[in-house]
Design an enzyme around this catalytic site. Sequence first.
Site, PDB file in Angstrom:
ATOM      1  CD  GLU A 181      -3.212  -2.431   7.274  1.00 24.68           C
ATOM      2  OE1 GLU A 181      -2.128  -2.711   6.756  1.00 24.68           O
ATOM      3  OE2 GLU A 181      -3.793  -1.350   7.105  1.00 24.68           O
ATOM      4  CG  ASN A 218      -1.743   1.220   1.377  1.00 27.38           C
ATOM      5  OD1 ASN A 218      -1.798   2.047   0.456  1.00 27.38           O
ATOM      6  ND2 ASN A 218      -2.398   1.379   2.526  1.00 27.38           N
ATOM      7  N   GLY A 255       3.000   2.072  11.055  1.00 26.64           N
ATOM      8  CA  GLY A 255       4.028   3.127  11.066  1.00 26.64           C
ATOM      9  C   GLY A 255       4.763   3.222  12.390  1.00 26.64           C
ATOM     10  CG  HIS A 288      -5.680   1.969   5.339  1.00 25.38           C
ATOM     11  ND1 HIS A 288      -5.204   2.882   6.251  1.00 25.38           N
ATOM     12  CD2 HIS A 288      -4.687   1.076   5.123  1.00 25.38           C
ATOM     13  CE1 HIS A 288      -3.957   2.552   6.566  1.00 25.38           C
ATOM     14  NE2 HIS A 288      -3.618   1.460   5.901  1.00 25.38           N
ATOM     15  CD  GLU A 323      -2.738   5.537   6.787  1.00 27.85           C
ATOM     16  OE1 GLU A 323      -2.750   5.592   5.555  1.00 27.85           O
ATOM     17  OE2 GLU A 323      -1.823   4.982   7.433  1.00 27.85           O
ATOM     18  CE  LYS A 381      -0.108   3.229   4.842  1.00 21.48           C
ATOM     19  NZ  LYS A 381       0.012   3.315   6.296  1.00 21.48           N
ATOM     20  CB  SER A 410       5.598  -2.133  11.983  1.00 15.97           C
ATOM     21  OG  SER A 410       5.248  -0.802  12.314  1.00 15.97           O
TER      22      SER A 410
END
Length: 262
Positions: free
Chosen positions: A174, A12, A180, A104, A106, A14, A220
Site C-alpha cells: 500500500e 478495510n 485516500g 497498516h 495508519e 478502518k 485508491s
Amino acid sequence: MSDARTPLIAGNWKMNLDHLQAIAFVQKLAWTLKDANHDFDDVEVAVFPPFTDLRSVQTLIQADRLELKFGGQDVSTHALGAFTGEISGHFLKQLDCSYVIVGHSERRYRHVESDETIAAKAKAARDSGLVPLICVGETAKDLERHEPSAVPASQLRGALIDFKPGDEFVVAYEPVWAIGAGAAATPDQAQNVASVLRRVVAQMIDEETAAKTRILYGGSVKPDNIVGIMKCPDVDGVLVGGASLDVETFASIVRYKKHATF
Ligand code: 13P
C-alpha cells in the site's frame, strides 16, 4: 494474478460502520454477491470491521452460512494480561476471524509502530492461528530518496523475521501516497514492487512459500482501476479502504472478472 493463487478482495473499513451498520452492510453484500452468483472459491472476499463489530459479523455469517471471511484490523503483541485496550490474537481467533491486518501505514505513522512491533504482531497473529495480512508501503518522501521498492522491501524483511516455510501470511503493498488520494499506483508501479516483495519472501523463507503467498495492492482501488491492477502477474488481490464502504462499489470490485477477460 496467477492461477496458482486464489485472489483475495479485502475491505478495510478502518474506523467506520458501527455494529448495527455492519450487520446491515454484510447482509446486503451477501445478497448482492449471491444474486450475482459469485463463486467465493474463485475469488475470496474478506471484510475487516472495527473490533466492536466482530461478534455481530461472526453471528450473522454463522447463522446465514455466508462464505465471507473476516478479520481484525490490529492485534496485540501479547497473548494475555495487563495490557489495557489491547486485543489478543486468541480473542480474534475465538470470534472465528481468519485474518488480521498488521502494519497498516495508519498504525506505522499515526501510532508510531516500528518494524519490530509489526514483526511481533505478525508472529502473535500466526501463533494464534490467524493469517496476518502484513501491510508495507513507502511515503511520497521515501520515493524522493529511494527507489520505489526499497522501503516496502525493507519493511517486509523486518516483518518476516520469525516466519518459516509453511507459515501462511498475506502481504499488502500500500503506497502511502496512494491511500485516500483518489489516484492509485499504475499497474506497472504495483507490479514492479509486488515482484520485488515476492523475491523478498523467497529470500527470507523459500521459493515455495513465495510462489504461494498472496500479494495484494492497496491505495485508491476503485471499480474503474481494478482490472488493470488484477492483470499484474504478481498482484493477487486488493485491500480496499474507502470504496469498501459502499456495497455496490465493493461488490463491483469483487466481481472484477465480469469487466474483462483474464
Ligand atoms: P483507500 O482505498 O481509501 O485509498 O485506502 C486504502 C487502504 O488504506 C486500505 O487498507
